[in-house]
Write a protein that holds these residues in place. Structure first.
Motif, PDB file in Angstrom:
ATOM      1  N   PRO A  62       0.809  -1.230   0.000  1.00 17.24           N
ATOM      2  CA  PRO A  62       0.000   0.000   0.000  1.00 17.24           C
ATOM      3  C   PRO A  62       0.841   1.278   0.000  1.00 17.24           C
ATOM      4  O   PRO A  62       0.510   2.250  -0.691  1.00 17.24           O
ATOM      5  CB  PRO A  62      -0.818  -0.124   1.299  1.00 17.24           C
ATOM      6  N   ASP A  63       1.946   1.296   0.762  1.00 16.34           N
ATOM      7  CA  ASP A  63       2.801   2.495   0.778  1.00 16.34           C
ATOM      8  C   ASP A  63       3.447   2.722  -0.578  1.00 16.34           C
ATOM      9  O   ASP A  63       3.539   3.861  -1.064  1.00 16.34           O
ATOM     10  CB  ASP A  63       3.895   2.362   1.847  1.00 16.34           C
ATOM     11  N   LEU A  64       3.890   1.638  -1.201  1.00 17.24           N
ATOM     12  CA  LEU A  64       4.515   1.767  -2.521  1.00 17.24           C
ATOM     13  C   LEU A  64       3.510   2.319  -3.528  1.00 17.24           C
ATOM     14  O   LEU A  64       3.814   3.229  -4.297  1.00 17.24           O
ATOM     15  CB  LEU A  64       5.044   0.396  -2.980  1.00 17.24           C
ATOM     16  N   MET A  65       2.297   1.788  -3.488  1.00 20.50           N
ATOM     17  CA  MET A  65       1.310   2.225  -4.465  1.00 20.50           C
ATOM     18  C   MET A  65       0.865   3.665  -4.210  1.00 20.50           C
ATOM     19  O   MET A  65       0.534   4.392  -5.140  1.00 20.50           O
ATOM     20  CB  MET A  65       0.107   1.278  -4.492  1.00 20.50           C
ATOM     21  N   GLN A  66       0.847   4.091  -2.944  1.00 19.66           N
ATOM     22  CA  GLN A  66       0.526   5.488  -2.661  1.00 19.66           C
ATOM     23  C   GLN A  66       1.572   6.403  -3.284  1.00 19.66           C
ATOM     24  O   GLN A  66       1.273   7.475  -3.806  1.00 19.66           O
ATOM     25  CB  GLN A  66       0.439   5.720  -1.149  1.00 19.66           C
ATOM     26  N   ARG A  67       2.829   5.958  -3.242  1.00 18.55           N
ATOM     27  CA  ARG A  67       3.892   6.747  -3.883  1.00 18.55           C
ATOM     28  C   ARG A  67       3.678   6.813  -5.390  1.00 18.55           C
ATOM     29  O   ARG A  67       3.936   7.840  -6.022  1.00 18.55           O
ATOM     30  CB  ARG A  67       5.265   6.124  -3.573  1.00 18.55           C
ATOM     31  N   PHE A  68       3.236   5.702  -5.966  1.00 16.67           N
ATOM     32  CA  PHE A  68       2.924   5.705  -7.407  1.00 16.67           C
ATOM     33  C   PHE A  68       1.848   6.761  -7.694  1.00 16.67           C
ATOM     34  O   PHE A  68       1.966   7.546  -8.627  1.00 16.67           O
ATOM     35  CB  PHE A  68       2.382   4.325  -7.834  1.00 16.67           C
ATOM     36  N   VAL A  69       0.794   6.741  -6.878  1.00 13.20           N
ATOM     37  CA  VAL A  69      -0.328   7.667  -7.089  1.00 13.20           C
ATOM     38  C   VAL A  69       0.147   9.113  -6.946  1.00 13.20           C
ATOM     39  O   VAL A  69      -0.169   9.980  -7.780  1.00 13.20           O
ATOM     40  CB  VAL A  69      -1.475   7.373  -6.092  1.00 13.20           C
ATOM     41  N   ASP A  70       0.927   9.388  -5.906  1.00 15.45           N
ATOM     42  CA  ASP A  70       1.426  10.747  -5.683  1.00 15.45           C
ATOM     43  C   ASP A  70       2.228  11.227  -6.891  1.00 15.45           C
ATOM     44  O   ASP A  70       2.109  12.379  -7.320  1.00 15.45           O
ATOM     45  CB  ASP A  70       2.325  10.788  -4.435  1.00 15.45           C
ATOM     46  N   GLN A  71       3.048  10.337  -7.423  1.00 18.20           N
ATOM     47  CA  GLN A  71       3.907  10.717  -8.551  1.00 18.20           C
ATOM     48  C   GLN A  71       3.074  10.976  -9.809  1.00 18.20           C
ATOM     49  O   GLN A  71       3.324  11.923 -10.548  1.00 18.20           O
ATOM     50  CB  GLN A  71       4.916   9.592  -8.800  1.00 18.20           C
TER      51      GLN A  71
END
Lengths: 303, 83
Positions: A62-71
Motif C-alpha cells: 500500500p505504501d509503494l502504491m501510494q507513492r505511485f499515485v502521488d507521482q
C-alpha cells in the motif's frame, strides 16, 4: 457527460497502469486513469515488497502504491473511480464506457491485471496450508518425493508443474475441461517428463483428507491419492468486454501484444499482468512504460 | 518458537516483522527463523509436517499456518505453549 478527448485512457490503476499514466502525463499527454475497484491493484495485497528496486529496506504494498499515485498526480494525470463496462474502437478515436458514462481517447492502454481465483470445491478451505497451496514456488519444496496436483489452464500452471516435478515424485497437471489455454512451450516438455501426467478434460470435484490432503475426487468418479493440491487459477479482468470489442487474447484471456505493447487493434495497448507475463510489480512497471511510450508515438499520428 | 519462511513468499516479510516484534517482547524465549529455501530448512519443516509458508511452530508443534495472522494470534500461541 464528458466530451473531452483524452490523448490516453488507461484502464486499470495498478503498477502497470500508474506507470503508463506517469509516462504519458509527464509528456504532457492529457491522461485519464480509470480504476473501478481500488487504485493500486493487486500490489495492495503485498504486505511487504522486498524486490522492487530503490527500496533497500523494502516497503509495504500500500505504501509503494501510494507513492505511485502521488507521482502520477504530480504530473497531472486524472484518476477516476469508474468501472469500465464497454470498449469500442472507432479508428482514430476509442470509446471507453463506464457505469458513469463514457470517455474518448486517441489511445487506450489496458492494464486491468488478473484476479487470482479459488477452485471452490469442498475441502479447499479446510486444507489450506495443509496441502492446498496457491504458491508453488513458496510451498513446493515441502512436497519433495510426494504426489501433487497442479490445477490451472494458464502458462503459470504449466510452468509450476515443471518446477514442482523437479522434486515431487508425481505431478498430475489438471488444466480443466477446456484444457490448456494455449500451446505453451512447457506443454511438450511436460508430455516428455515421466513424473508429469496431464489429465485433460477432467476437473476436481472435492479435495479429501484427514489432518492434511490425502487425495482428490474427479468428475469422472475416479480418485487420485495425493499429498498436495496447487491451485494456480487466474483470470484477466474485463476480458469479455475486450474480446467483444475485438481485442485478441489467448484462450485463457491473456491479452496478446507485440514488441511495442500494442494489441491487434491500432492505438490500443496492454501492459502488466493482463498480458500474463512476469506477474511482478517490476515487470508490470516496465510494460506500463513501454505501452505509454508506444502510445505517445501513436497519439502524434492522430489529428 | 520457529517461523518457517521463504525469500520467495510474498507474505513472509510481513510475518517476519511480526515474529521479530514478538521476539522483542519475549527476550527470555528463543525465536528462530527457518529459511525453507535451504535443504536444512525444508527438512526441519517436513519433520514437523509443515506444508506452507509462513508457518509458526512452538516447541515443535504447528500453531499458525499461512497468512494472515496478527500480533494477537502470535501472543496467544506463545501463551498456550507456556500454560
Amino acid at each position: 457527460m464528458a466530451e473531452d478527448i483524452y490523448d490516453v485512457i488507461i484502464v486499470g490503476g495498478g503498477p502497470a497502469g500508474l506507470t503508463a499514466a506517469l509516462y504519458a502525463a509527464r509528456h504532457n499527454l492529457k491522461t485519464l486513469v480509470l480504476e473501478g475497484v481500488k487504485v493500486g491493484g493487486r500490489a495492495l495485497d503485498a504486505h511487504w515488497v522486498d524486490n522492487y528496486p530503490g527500496f533497500p529496506e523494502g516497503i509495504s504494498g500500500p505504501d509503494l502504491m501510494q507513492r505511485f499515485v502521488d507521482q502520477v498526480e504530480r504530473f497531472g494525470a486524472e484518476v477516476k473511480h469508474e468501472t469500465v463496462i464497454g470498449f469500442s474502437d472507432f479508428g482514430d478515436l476509442k470509446m471507453v464506457s463506464t457505469r458513469q458514462g463514457y470517455h474518448q481517447a486517441k489511445a487506450v492502454i489496458i492494464a486491468t491485471g488478473v484476479n487470482r481465483k479459488q477452485l471452490s470445491v469442498p475441502g479447499e478451505n479446510e486444507f489450506k496450508g495443509r496441502g492446498v497451496s496457491y504458491c508453488a514456488v513458496c510451498d513446493g519444496p515441502f512436497f519433495k518425493g510426494k504426489k501433487v496436483a497442479i490445477v490451472g489452464e494458464g502458462r503459470e500452471a504449466a510452468h509450476d508443474a515443471e518446477i514442482i516435478a523437479e522434486t515431487a515424485s508425481k505431478v498430475y497437471a489438471i488444466p480443466g475441461k477446456r484444457g490448456y489455454s494455449d500451446d505453451f512451450p512447457e506443454l511438450q516438455r511436460m508430455k516428455e517428463n515421466p513424473r508429469i501426467e496431464i489429465l485433460e478434460g477432467r476437473e476436481i470435484k472435492e479435495i479429501t483428507g484427514k489432518d492434511s490432503v490425502q487425495g482428490v475426487k474427479l468428475d469422472d468418479g475416479s480418485h487420485l491419492e495425493l499429498d498436495g493440491v496447487f491451485v494456480i487459477l487466474e483470470r484477466v479482468g474485463t476480458t469479455g468486454i475486450l474480446q467483444e470489442a475485438g481485442v485478441a487474447t489467448d484462450a485463457g484471456g491473456c491479452i496478446l501484444v507485440d514488441d511495442t505493447g500494442m494489441t491487434n487493434i491500432r492505438g490500443v495497448y496492454a501492459a502488466g499482468d493482463c498480458s500474463c507475463w512476469g506477474m511482478q510489480i517490476a515487470t508490470a512497471t516496465g510494460m506500463g512504460a513501454r505501452a505509454a511510450l508506444s502510445a505517445m508515438k501513436h497519439v502524434k499520428t492522430v489529428k | 518458537m520457529e517461523l518457517f519462511c521463504s525469500p520467495v513468499c510474498p507474505n513472509c516479510p510481513a510475518a517476519r516483522r511480526l515474529f521479530n516484534e514478538a521476539a522483542g517482547r519475549h527476550p527470555g524465549d528463543e525465536f528462530v527463523e527457518v529459511n525453507t529455501y535451504t535443504e536444512a530448512g525444508i527438512e526441519r519443516g517436513m519433520s514437523l509436517k509443515v506444508m506452507a509458508v509462513p508457518t509458526v511452530a512452538v516447541d515443535g508443534e504447528i500453531k499458525l499456518v499461512g497468512w494472515p495472522f496478527d500480533e494477537k494470534d502470535l501472543e496467544q500461541a506463545i501463551a498456550q505453549a507456556k500454560a
